[in-house]
Design an enzyme around this catalytic site. Sequence first.
Site, PDB file in Angstrom:
ATOM      1  CG  HIS A  22      -1.703  -1.208   1.586  1.00  0.00           C
ATOM      2  ND1 HIS A  22      -1.781  -2.031   2.543  1.00  0.00           N
ATOM      3  CD2 HIS A  22      -2.566  -1.718   0.612  1.00  0.00           C
ATOM      4  CE1 HIS A  22      -2.562  -2.865   2.673  1.00  0.00           C
ATOM      5  NE2 HIS A  22      -2.988  -2.952   1.433  1.00  0.00           N
ATOM      6  CB  CYS A 127     -12.018 -15.537  -4.448  1.00  0.00           C
ATOM      7  SG  CYS A 127     -10.733 -14.989  -3.383  1.00  0.00           S
ATOM      8  CB  CYS A 130     -10.154 -11.571  -5.689  1.00  0.00           C
ATOM      9  SG  CYS A 130      -8.782 -12.769  -5.758  1.00  0.00           S
ATOM     10  CE  LYS A 297      -2.498 -10.960   9.309  1.00  0.00           C
ATOM     11  NZ  LYS A 297      -4.119 -10.920   9.756  1.00  0.00           N
TER      12      LYS A 297
HETATM   13  N1  MSP Z   1      -9.973  -1.938  -2.524  1.00  0.00           N
HETATM   14  C1  MSP Z   1      -9.176  -2.305  -3.647  1.00  0.00           C
HETATM   15  C2  MSP Z   1      -9.184  -1.275  -4.518  1.00  0.00           C
HETATM   16  C3  MSP Z   1     -10.226  -0.449  -4.742  1.00  0.00           C
HETATM   17  S1  MSP Z   1      -9.766   1.117  -5.615  1.00  0.00           S
HETATM   18  C4  MSP Z   1     -11.544   1.521  -6.255  1.00  0.00           C
HETATM   19  C5  MSP Z   1      -7.768  -2.838  -3.228  1.00  0.00           C
HETATM   20  N2  MSP Z   1      -7.242  -2.738  -2.228  1.00  0.00           N
HETATM   21  S2  MSP Z   1      -5.813  -3.528  -1.582  1.00  0.00           S
HETATM   22  O1  MSP Z   1      -5.840  -2.908  -0.343  1.00  0.00           O
HETATM   23  O2  MSP Z   1      -5.865  -4.772  -1.915  1.00  0.00           O
HETATM   24  O3  MSP Z   1      -4.772  -2.637  -2.325  1.00  0.00           O
HETATM   25  C6  MSP Z   1      -4.521  -2.895  -3.458  1.00  0.00           C
HETATM   26  C7  MSP Z   1      -3.336  -1.907  -4.056  1.00  0.00           C
HETATM   27  O4  MSP Z   1      -2.078  -2.083  -3.036  1.00  0.00           O
HETATM   28  C8  MSP Z   1      -2.955  -2.612  -5.287  1.00  0.00           C
HETATM   29  O5  MSP Z   1      -3.382  -1.747  -6.421  1.00  0.00           O
HETATM   30  C9  MSP Z   1      -1.437  -2.391  -5.380  1.00  0.00           C
HETATM   31  O6  MSP Z   1      -1.179  -1.392  -5.825  1.00  0.00           O
HETATM   32  C10 MSP Z   1      -0.706  -2.536  -3.911  1.00  0.00           C
HETATM   33  N3  MSP Z   1      -0.124  -3.626  -3.625  1.00  0.00           N
HETATM   34  C11 MSP Z   1      -0.489  -4.596  -2.616  1.00  0.00           C
HETATM   35  N4  MSP Z   1       0.548  -5.395  -2.415  1.00  0.00           N
HETATM   36  C12 MSP Z   1       1.553  -5.066  -3.360  1.00  0.00           C
HETATM   37  C13 MSP Z   1       2.944  -5.538  -3.695  1.00  0.00           C
HETATM   38  N5  MSP Z   1       3.373  -6.649  -3.002  1.00  0.00           N
HETATM   39  N6  MSP Z   1       3.470  -4.888  -4.407  1.00  0.00           N
HETATM   40  C14 MSP Z   1       3.187  -3.610  -5.183  1.00  0.00           C
HETATM   41  N7  MSP Z   1       1.884  -3.146  -4.724  1.00  0.00           N
HETATM   42  C15 MSP Z   1       1.014  -3.858  -4.080  1.00  0.00           C
HETATM   43  O7  MSP Z   1      -7.592  -3.618  -4.168  1.00  0.00           O
END
Ligand code: MSP
Length: 480
Positions: A22, A127, A130, A297
């Site tokens: 994030h 899922c 997702c 985790k």
């Molecule tokens: N809630 C949805 C997004 C809704 S937007 C209208 C979501 N949230 S999330 O908490 O899963 O955050 C996703 C974002 O975190 C991804 O788009 C990504 O950019 C980022 N990442 C999460 N893990 C990551 C890595 N290991 N590497 C790079 N970015 C990563 O999806």
Amino acid sequence: MSNKFYLTTPIYYVNDKPHLGHAYTTIAADVLARYHRLKKEEVFFLTGTDEHGTKIIEAAEKANKKPKEFCDQISQEFKKTWQNLNISYDYFIRTTDKKHQKTVEKILLKLEKKGVIYKSKYKGLYCSGCEKFLKRKELIDNLCIFHQKEPKEISEENYFFSLKEYLPQLKKIIEKNKIKILPPERKAEVLGLFKQKIGNFSISREKVEWGIKIPWDKSQTVYVWVDALINYLSGIEYSENSKFDRYWPVDLHLIGKDILKFHTIYWPAMLLALDLELPRQIFVHGYFTVDDQKMSKSLGNVVDPNDLIRKFGIDATRYLILSQFPFGADGDISLKRLAEKYNADLANGLGNLLNRFLGIREKCKIKRINLSKRNERKRTKLQKKYEKAFQNFQLYEALLIIWDRISYFNKYIDKKAPWILIREKKLDKLEEILYNIHIGLKEIVFLLKPFMPQTAEEIEKNLKKKIKRKRVLFSRINSF
Ligand code: MSP
């Protein structure tokens, strides 16, 4: 009036505390926001938290908390972490905000009125990790490849959005770069999706209590992705005041590759149906692994950005995260390498340059302003290269440009050996050298501002003031 720049990150699920993934998107967005502000553009930078749906209920139950109480707590952790990272967002949206809920209701009623929503039975494998339906062929050993969980078979009567109606139009829009999808290989990936079968998508759930109710049918809640995407409208107070008129459309959605389809197909199609302008650009960054493993985790390798801040400080954390691999590509982050890079680039590179400069300056006054032409030309070329890197979202390359300059001046000091000039009292020569480094540092500071705002400010102060004692910036640290 100045140009505007409306920039968004995804809103993050609050099923867990913020992690480095994030932070990666958010730091990059902050660098871009600061860069555009420095260009005197009127920036609106939106981020926030995604708080409805199955995933959140499951997490709240595990924590023995009511969903709202749980969301309040985790959402606060996101805010705190962004504050710790000096993230300059203009608004932090939560999907449990009353105002957002009202906007979601308003949008759904509009879509319903337009006749692009219908009810139908649906059966599929869902899922909750997702928050989407998966096809059987997407599973390995019956498990979701991202969450290692067996999706649940769900059979419901849901409301659907007639996505298919908009696909031919949307394909042309993307082909012609009316929505510019970057890097180019991601555009190709999206166009590839159009070749596969894309079906209409359901916009509601029958059995998910924790969500916004469908305004005309309270037995259903809005699908969490539809709810979430609408944050980009409610975050600037859609149709309520001049903020919306000023900032819409979105200039840049910054997203990770995992949520490409939602942002490049579902969302623009919804906007077409609403007769709203489409986002101008969508930049898709890659994913990183930690020590060559997916952050998870169960593996216990989830990195808390706050731990990095404690170890390296705010600006160094920002620098280290973005300087690992090109933005847009996949890469790996290793904590050991972060510490090595800290020592090499920050302690021995930038810190050393400033500290040496201040040390020498104590011994002589700068009077002359006598830059050679060659130096001046170099500077403009350098700035152009930097600008170009930013235009293409090449944040990693922009940092390389800065660090090239830092190492140029460190070598310059070695070569000119000012300590000999001090010893030999050749003050004229010394002044010239110091002046060149002073100008070089000023330029470095300027280029550093979006990435390391506090450091840039501190160096600036040091350059202005005649500080008696040397200020040590970035002293060396031990590895993890
Ligand atoms: N809630 C949805 C997004 C809704 S937007 C209208 C979501 N949230 S999330 O908490 O899963 O955050 C996703 C974002 O975190 C991804 O788009 C990504 O950019 C980022 N990442 C999460 N893990 C990551 C890595 N290991 N590497 C790079 N970015 C990563 O999806």
